[in-house]
Each structure stands twice: as C-alpha cells, then as structure tokens.
Design a protein around this motif. Structure first.
Motif, PDB file in Angstrom:
ATOM      1  N   LEU A   8       0.799  -1.084  -0.100  1.00 21.94           N
ATOM      2  CA  LEU A   8       0.044  -0.012   0.172  1.00 21.94           C
ATOM      3  C   LEU A   8       0.764   1.059   0.041  1.00 21.94           C
ATOM      4  O   LEU A   8       0.696   2.232  -0.655  1.00 21.94           O
ATOM      5  CB  LEU A   8      -1.075  -0.089   1.299  1.00 21.94           C
ATOM      6  CG  LEU A   8      -1.618   1.339   1.446  1.00 21.94           C
ATOM      7  CD1 LEU A   8      -2.830   1.147   0.306  1.00 21.94           C
ATOM      8  CD2 LEU A   8      -2.533   1.121   2.709  1.00 21.94           C
ATOM      9  N   THR A   9       1.948   1.272   0.886  1.00 23.77           N
ATOM     10  CA  THR A   9       2.859   2.196   0.729  1.00 23.77           C
ATOM     11  C   THR A   9       3.626   2.494  -0.415  1.00 23.77           C
ATOM     12  O   THR A   9       3.656   3.842  -0.990  1.00 23.77           O
ATOM     13  CB  THR A   9       3.971   2.163   1.934  1.00 23.77           C
ATOM     14  OG1 THR A   9       3.307   1.877   3.168  1.00 23.77           O
ATOM     15  CG2 THR A   9       4.786   3.276   2.008  1.00 23.77           C
ATOM     16  N   GLU A  10       3.858   1.470  -1.210  1.00 26.37           N
ATOM     17  CA  GLU A  10       4.573   1.733  -2.447  1.00 26.37           C
ATOM     18  C   GLU A  10       3.379   2.394  -3.569  1.00 26.37           C
ATOM     19  O   GLU A  10       3.960   3.003  -4.229  1.00 26.37           O
ATOM     20  CB  GLU A  10       5.155   0.204  -3.058  1.00 26.37           C
ATOM     21  CG  GLU A  10       6.315  -0.099  -2.202  1.00 26.37           C
ATOM     22  CD  GLU A  10       6.403  -1.723  -2.692  1.00 26.37           C
ATOM     23  OE1 GLU A  10       5.588  -2.332  -3.490  1.00 26.37           O
ATOM     24  OE2 GLU A  10       7.395  -2.556  -1.808  1.00 26.37           O
ATOM     25  N   LYS A  11       2.296   1.926  -3.326  1.00 20.95           N
ATOM     26  CA  LYS A  11       1.370   2.465  -4.473  1.00 20.95           C
ATOM     27  C   LYS A  11       0.994   3.745  -3.968  1.00 20.95           C
ATOM     28  O   LYS A  11       0.885   4.727  -4.981  1.00 20.95           O
ATOM     29  CB  LYS A  11       0.010   1.630  -4.388  1.00 20.95           C
ATOM     30  CG  LYS A  11      -1.039   2.004  -5.332  1.00 20.95           C
ATOM     31  CD  LYS A  11      -0.560   1.870  -6.580  1.00 20.95           C
ATOM     32  CE  LYS A  11      -0.325   0.536  -7.304  1.00 20.95           C
ATOM     33  NZ  LYS A  11      -0.173   0.405  -8.814  1.00 20.95           N
ATOM     34  N   ILE A  12       0.873   4.359  -2.803  1.00 16.97           N
ATOM     35  CA  ILE A  12       0.624   5.690  -2.553  1.00 16.97           C
ATOM     36  C   ILE A  12       1.893   6.502  -3.073  1.00 16.97           C
ATOM     37  O   ILE A  12       1.903   7.403  -3.656  1.00 16.97           O
ATOM     38  CB  ILE A  12       0.646   5.722  -0.850  1.00 16.97           C
ATOM     39  CG1 ILE A  12      -0.529   5.280  -0.608  1.00 16.97           C
ATOM     40  CG2 ILE A  12       0.825   7.314  -0.600  1.00 16.97           C
ATOM     41  CD1 ILE A  12      -0.966   5.274   0.721  1.00 16.97           C
ATOM     42  N   THR A  13       3.138   5.830  -2.960  1.00 13.81           N
ATOM     43  CA  THR A  13       4.468   6.644  -3.310  1.00 13.81           C
ATOM     44  C   THR A  13       4.069   6.847  -4.815  1.00 13.81           C
ATOM     45  O   THR A  13       4.696   7.856  -5.329  1.00 13.81           O
ATOM     46  CB  THR A  13       5.500   5.944  -3.017  1.00 13.81           C
ATOM     47  OG1 THR A  13       5.497   5.865  -1.500  1.00 13.81           O
ATOM     48  CG2 THR A  13       6.872   6.678  -3.219  1.00 13.81           C
ATOM     49  N   GLU A  14       3.760   5.777  -5.553  1.00 13.66           N
ATOM     50  CA  GLU A  14       3.776   5.756  -7.088  1.00 13.66           C
ATOM     51  C   GLU A  14       2.620   6.881  -7.483  1.00 13.66           C
ATOM     52  O   GLU A  14       2.957   7.625  -8.493  1.00 13.66           O
ATOM     53  CB  GLU A  14       3.298   4.339  -7.619  1.00 13.66           C
ATOM     54  CG  GLU A  14       3.063   4.405  -9.083  1.00 13.66           C
ATOM     55  CD  GLU A  14       2.444   3.023  -9.569  1.00 13.66           C
ATOM     56  OE1 GLU A  14       1.890   2.622 -10.354  1.00 13.66           O
ATOM     57  OE2 GLU A  14       2.722   1.981  -8.725  1.00 13.66           O
ATOM     58  N   ILE A  15       1.576   6.683  -6.965  1.00 16.88           N
ATOM     59  CA  ILE A  15       0.379   7.616  -7.308  1.00 16.88           C
ATOM     60  C   ILE A  15       0.910   9.277  -7.039  1.00 16.88           C
ATOM     61  O   ILE A  15       0.507  10.023  -7.959  1.00 16.88           O
ATOM     62  CB  ILE A  15      -0.641   7.100  -6.561  1.00 16.88           C
ATOM     63  CG1 ILE A  15      -1.338   5.827  -6.875  1.00 16.88           C
ATOM     64  CG2 ILE A  15      -1.863   8.546  -6.776  1.00 16.88           C
ATOM     65  CD1 ILE A  15      -1.527   5.927  -8.506  1.00 16.88           C
TER      66      ILE A  15
END
Length: 501
Positions: free
Chosen positions: A484-491
């Motif tokens: 989830l943290t990785e996806k937030i960073t990506e977005i």
C-alpha cells in the motif's frame, strides 16, 4: 471543589513529529483543550475524545476570541477543577502572549506549568534548508514580531536592526507587513541586494519558500501568491537554501495522506508514510470491538476438536488470544492444531504469539485462502474460522460448498467512528484498508464531491466500495502495508509529475 490546573503547551510549527514528548503526555490527560488555529492538524488529532475542545481561532491579525476572554476561559475551567491545556502554535512565550495568560491565573492562585515548544523562527527555516546561524554567514539571530499590539503606535526600529551588521533577522507574523519591512530596512541603510526569504506554511506538506533579495522579495512573494502563516528571513544564510533544501526532496515530501485505519492499527502505516516525508492526517473511520458470547466460550472449550484454526484478520487473532488469557487457558492446550492466515499482517499477529503459521495464500484474500486450503485439507478435517460479525466470509462459504466440516465464529464487530469533517485538498491521497473504512469515510465527509478524492486501496473489495462513490481509485499490488505504501508513493509521484507539466 478543588482548583484545577493549567498547562501552557507549545505545539511547535505544524509537523506533529516536532511536538514534545511532555506536551503529548499532558495533552492526552486533558479535560479541556483551548487551542489556536496555528496548531497543526496532526497535533489536534492527539486530543482525547473525552476532552472538551475550545477553538479560540487565534492567529496574527485575526482573533476569533479576544485575548481577555481567552484568559477568562482558562480561569473559569480551572476553577471548575479541570485539567486545562492551552495549546498554542510555536512556543507560548515567544510572541505567544503566554505571559498575559498567566497573569490572571496568578492573581487567582491557579497552579500552572509551561511546556515549551519548538519555535517556527528556527524550525521553519530549517525545513527550508536555511540555518539561522552559520559561522561564515551570521554570528547571531534576532527574532522580531511585525505585529504590534492593537492601538500601539510603536514601530520596528529598523536602524538598530541594520546597525547589527551581517546577522540573521527573522520576522514573525510579518507576511502582511512585507512591503513595510523591505522598505524600512532599505531606508535604514541595508544593502538592497541582501538575501531574504519568505517561508509559507513551514514544516507542513504545503510549505513553500521564495528566496530573493530584500528589495525584490515583496514582488516575488506577490507573484507566487504567498500567504499566511509565514515568516520572513533576512540575511546571507538565505542563500544556503538552494544547497541545503531537503524536506521536499523526500519520496513523499509535499504529500498529505489521510489514514482511515482504526487508531489502534494505524501506527505501522503512519510510520512508513511519515518516514518518507508525508504529512499524515488521522481519520480513523472504523473501530473494531470484540464480541464475546456463550457460543464463543462453548467453541473454545472444544477447540481441540478442530484440526485447523483459520483467521481472516489480525484483529481476530488478538481477540482470541486476549480471550484465552481472560479465561486462563494455556496455549499449550492448542497442541496438534494447524493455523492458517489470510495475509502477512494476520500471519505476523499469530507468530508474534510464538505459533508458526502452517498456511498463507499467495494472494491475500478470502477466495485465495479457501482455494489454497481446499488443496491441502483432508476431507475429515474440522475447521474453525474466526470472522467479523455479519454474513459468513467467502472462505467459509467455499469450504462448506466443497463439503468440509467448517464452523465459523464471529469474534468482533465493526463500528463507525464519529469524526469531525476535515478540509480535503484536491492533491490529498486517502488510504483505505477495507471496505468498512471507505464506508466510514463517506459517513464523515458529507459535504464533498467524492469524484475529486484520490483513493489508494488494499484489495479489490475495498476498491469496489470506493468506486461506488466515483472516487479515483488505485489498488496496491498486494494486500499488505508495504505494498500500500509503495502504491501511494507511485500515485503521488504521478500526481506531482502532472502538476509540474
């Protein structure tokens, strides 16, 4: 009735990480909290729900409640025997009028304590990459308020400030007086090319800096529409911002993330996002409450009749072990039972109790859990699945359809939290870890267009609930806090790139 006590607490500039340990400790025990508008959202979320909150809306040039009335509020609440916290932005004694608030308390013999706070005069320049002193640039720091007492004809003595030479001048509450400060310093003899900076919303995700010289700074500030709260720094140290800037360079520097997980379960996600530079707004949308019944007790008494214990969430693990402890059942009674977990967080919750998990699916959802178990179970195995209250989860239905002897036990229920609505910005990201957190968020945020919400979700079930409200949805690759943290960073990086272009 015995008298209460008043604590004057400095909340620092905005970043909750800069709030002192003592300030947090005292705040958590408060009966009444009297706070200013300059206190950061993250710190306001630390106020206990049991405390009465009194917003006096105090900021430079705009006092919702007059100072004399604030003084009376503190006295009144203390005389009622309350633990009263006066929560002030920055430090209570640095242009915070803390001394004025103490005078009435002293007259009435009200006990008090002072909890100093980190002043914006030092912390905001630091977050902008400006050291307020440096041996090669400035030997001293001078802090000036540009805001005078109403009715006062006293003005800043610019000649004395200029006579100090190559020092650092920091003007607090001076955004509205920037033209006057610039003109006053130049007329007093300061070189027009002296470096200067104006810093807006320092230490928050919205912080901005404009560095120029003292002559051109007003026009540059107007060009970029710099507003309050802000501070002005004058001196050669301002040139170091280009080299020393750091806050916005972090992976999530400039991001503001709304975390909707239950308060007790949000720390890991918040820590990861905060360490990457994000500003975190806590909005716990749900709370999980244990459900104990005679049926649970009966099930536990015959727990050794089961071959498998299956857990669909970490909270169900915690509730089971808390219950076992409450009835004084030793975990050594659980010998020869196998354990299955829906995902890594649930697995960690089990293994933290000293029991190794026998099965976890490759995909972290109920369907994958059932499918994987079906491939390894014996037909005569007895299975007990711990679930939330309500309809049986998909894994229970799937196991029963395949003919397995599967019992389910509801051990907790989800309740929606009552939250104050927050002001959501278009560039904010909201993190959802379950469909329930989406529902709780929607219940709280009644007055927004959900089409503007950027939602990052764990799992398709959560994402589907967010799509019902037409949110802009992204889904993490795996059902884990790390993913989830990785996806937030990506977005966030995608959003930042679009904004630049």
């Amino acid at each position: 009735m015995s008298k209460g006590k008043v604590w004057l607490i400095g909340a620092g500039p905005s970043d909750p990480g800069l709030f002192t340990l003592k300030g947090k400790l005292v705040l958590e025990q408060a009966d009444v909290v009297v706070y200013d508008q300059l206190v950061g959202d993250g710190i306001l979320k630390m106020i206990p729900k049991s405390a009465e909150k009194i917003d006096v809306g105090k900021k430079a040039g705009n006092h919702k409640v007059p100072q004399e009335e604030i003084n009376e509020i503190l006295l009144r609440e203390a005389l009622n025997g309350k633990k009263v916290v006066r929560l002030k932005g920055g430090d209570p004694f640095l242009f915070g009028r803390g001394g004025e608030e103490l005078e009435l308390l002293c007259e009435n013999k009200i006990p008090f304590e002072i909890v100093p706070g980190i002043t914006s005069a030092i912390s905001v320049p630091a977050y902008a990459g400006i050291p307020v002193t440096h041996r090669d640039y400035s030997p001293s720091l001078h802090i000036i308020t540009a805001h005078r007492k109403r009715g006062s004809e006293e003005t800043v003595d610019y000649k004395k400030l200029v006579a100090l030479g190559d020092v650092t001048l920091v003007f607090l509450m001076g955004v509205g007086a920037l033209n006057e400060i610039s003109q006053g310093l130049i007329e007093a003899g300061m070189n027009k090319r002296t470096p200067a900076a104006i810093l807006e919303k320092g230490t928050s995700s919205a912080q901005r800096r404009v560095v120029a010289d003292i002559e051109t700074l007003p026009k540059e500030a107007e060009k970029y529409n710099i507003g309050t709260p802000g501070i002005i720094v004058v001196g050669k140290v301002c040139t170091l911002a280009e080299k020393f800037h750091w806050a916005e360079d972090r992976e999530l520097g400039g991001a503001r993330i709304v975390v909707t997980r239950p308060k007790k379960r949000s720390s890991k996600l918040m820590e990861k996002l905060y360490n990457l530079g994000a500003e975190i707004i806590e909005l716990p949308a749900i709370e999980t409450v244990s459900v104990q019944s005679d049926t649970l007790n009966e099930m536990i008494q015959k727990i050794n009749n089961f071959n498998w214990l299956v857990f669909t969430s970490a909270v169900s693990v915690e509730i089971l072990f808390d219950y076992l402890k409450s009835i004084r059942m030793d975990i050594r009674n659980l010998v020869n039972i196998k354990w299955a977990a829906v995902g890594p967080a649930t697995k960690d919750a089990i293994e933290s109790r000293g029991i190794l998990v026998d099965y976890i699916p490759e995909e972290y959802n109920g369907e994958a859990l059932a499918k994987g178990l079906i491939s390894i179970l014996n037909k005569d195995d007895n299975i007990l699945v711990f679930t939330p209250e309500g309809a049986a989860p998909p894994c229970v239905k799937a196991l029963r359809q395949e003919g397995f002897n599967c019992d389910s036990m509801a051990v907790y229920k989800t309740e929606y939290e009552e939250n104050e609505e927050i002001k959501l910005r278009v560039q904010d990201i909201v993190a959802f870890t379950s469909a329930s957190t989406v529902k709780g968020f929607v219940r709280t945020m009644k007055n927004i267009d959900f089409k503007t919400v950027t939602a990052v979700c764990i799992g398709e079930q959560t994402a589907e609930e967010a799509r019902k409200h037409e949110m802009k949805v992204a889904v993490s690759e795996k059902a884990s806090i790390e993913s989830l943290t990785e996806k937030i960073t990506e977005i966030y990086n995608i959003m930042k790139h679009r904004e630049k272009n």
